[in-house]
Motif scaffolding. Sequence first.
Motif, short mmCIF file in Angstrom:
data_model
loop_
_atom_site.label_atom_id
_atom_site.label_comp_id
_atom_site.label_asym_id
_atom_site.label_seq_id
_atom_site.Cartn_x
_atom_site.Cartn_y
_atom_site.Cartn_z
N GLN A 1 0.88 -1.14 0.04
CA GLN A 1 -0.15 -0.03 0.10
C GLN A 1 0.73 1.25 -0.11
OE1 GLN A 1 -2.64 0.12 3.29
NE2 GLN A 1 -3.29 2.33 2.82
N LEU A 2 0.68 2.22 -1.11
CA LEU A 2 1.45 3.28 -1.23
C LEU A 2 1.00 4.31 -0.12
CD1 LEU A 2 3.21 5.45 -2.77
CD2 LEU A 2 1.21 5.92 -4.05
N GLN A 3 2.06 4.84 0.69
CA GLN A 3 1.90 5.80 1.73
C GLN A 3 2.94 6.76 1.81
OE1 GLN A 3 1.77 4.14 5.74
NE2 GLN A 3 0.58 5.89 6.55
N LEU A 4 2.63 8.03 1.98
CA LEU A 4 3.48 9.00 2.02
C LEU A 4 3.42 9.81 3.37
CD1 LEU A 4 2.42 9.17 -1.27
CD2 LEU A 4 4.11 10.99 -1.27
N VAL A 5 4.28 9.93 4.05
CA VAL A 5 4.28 10.60 5.30
C VAL A 5 5.38 11.67 5.50
CG1 VAL A 5 4.68 9.97 7.73
CG2 VAL A 5 3.75 8.39 6.26
N GLU A 6 4.87 12.76 5.65
CA GLU A 6 5.71 14.20 5.91
C GLU A 6 5.98 14.49 7.30
OE1 GLU A 6 2.24 15.18 2.77
OE2 GLU A 6 2.28 14.26 4.64
N SER A 7 6.93 15.17 7.59
CA SER A 7 7.52 15.58 8.99
C SER A 7 8.17 16.72 8.64
CB SER A 7 8.19 14.39 9.72
OG SER A 7 9.31 13.96 8.98
N GLY A 8 8.49 17.46 10.00
CA GLY A 8 9.23 18.54 10.10
C GLY A 8 8.53 19.76 10.25
N GLY A 9 7.22 20.07 10.14
CA GLY A 9 6.46 21.07 10.20
C GLY A 9 6.73 21.90 11.82
N GLY A 10 6.27 22.78 11.73
CA GLY A 10 6.34 23.63 13.05
C GLY A 10 6.09 25.25 13.22
N LEU A 11 6.26 25.55 14.35
CA LEU A 11 6.27 26.93 14.17
C LEU A 11 7.63 27.83 14.42
CD1 LEU A 11 4.73 29.76 15.15
CD2 LEU A 11 4.86 29.04 17.49
N VAL A 12 7.81 28.73 13.53
CA VAL A 12 9.19 29.23 13.49
C VAL A 12 9.09 30.74 13.10
CG1 VAL A 12 9.24 29.02 10.91
CG2 VAL A 12 11.45 29.12 12.00
N GLN A 13 9.85 31.73 13.46
CA GLN A 13 9.76 33.07 13.42
C GLN A 13 10.13 33.61 11.92
OE1 GLN A 13 12.46 34.70 16.56
NE2 GLN A 13 10.67 34.73 17.91
N PRO A 14 9.66 34.58 11.78
CA PRO A 14 10.04 35.06 10.25
C PRO A 14 11.77 35.14 10.07
CG PRO A 14 8.40 36.39 10.95
CD PRO A 14 8.68 35.56 12.18
N GLY A 15 12.11 34.79 8.88
CA GLY A 15 13.46 34.72 8.71
C GLY A 15 14.40 33.33 9.02
N GLY A 16 13.57 32.39 9.95
CA GLY A 16 14.01 31.34 10.19
C GLY A 16 14.00 30.10 9.17
N SER A 17 14.17 29.08 9.42
CA SER A 17 14.42 27.80 8.46
C SER A 17 13.77 26.51 9.22
CB SER A 17 15.87 27.35 8.49
OG SER A 17 16.59 28.71 7.76
#
Length: 124
Positions: A1-17
């Motif tokens: 079964q094909l599955q795509l799982v994203e991660s790494g999002g969050g809250l960051v200040q302007p200018g951040g990464s």
Amino acid sequence: QLQLVESGGGLVQPGGSLRLSCVLSGFTADYYAMAWFRQAPGKARERVSCITSKSDTVYADSVKGRFTISRDYTKNAIYLQMDSLETTDTGVYYCATSVGFYYCSDNDAMFGSWGQGTQVTVSS
């Protein structure tokens, strides 16, 4: 079964990464184009970047010079490095894989499988 799982999002200040990851299972995407999309509240979905089977890349004008898409064939994954983030980058980010296309066309219908999304919030 094909599955795509994203991660790494969050809250960051302007200018951040932030660095988003998308790992595929049940499917080897080596020969197909993949992409990152985003959708801000009340706005249409926007394609952010696309990467071909040969790792050629395409970016939306709004993120050129700030975002970098890449893929790791050994890990069956793609990534989105986002630098100099702006408040307008806020949204849910989705990765997608194409169905039978090795190149990046302008037609979003080429992407047949999607992840569940990861929230990115840029705010001070």
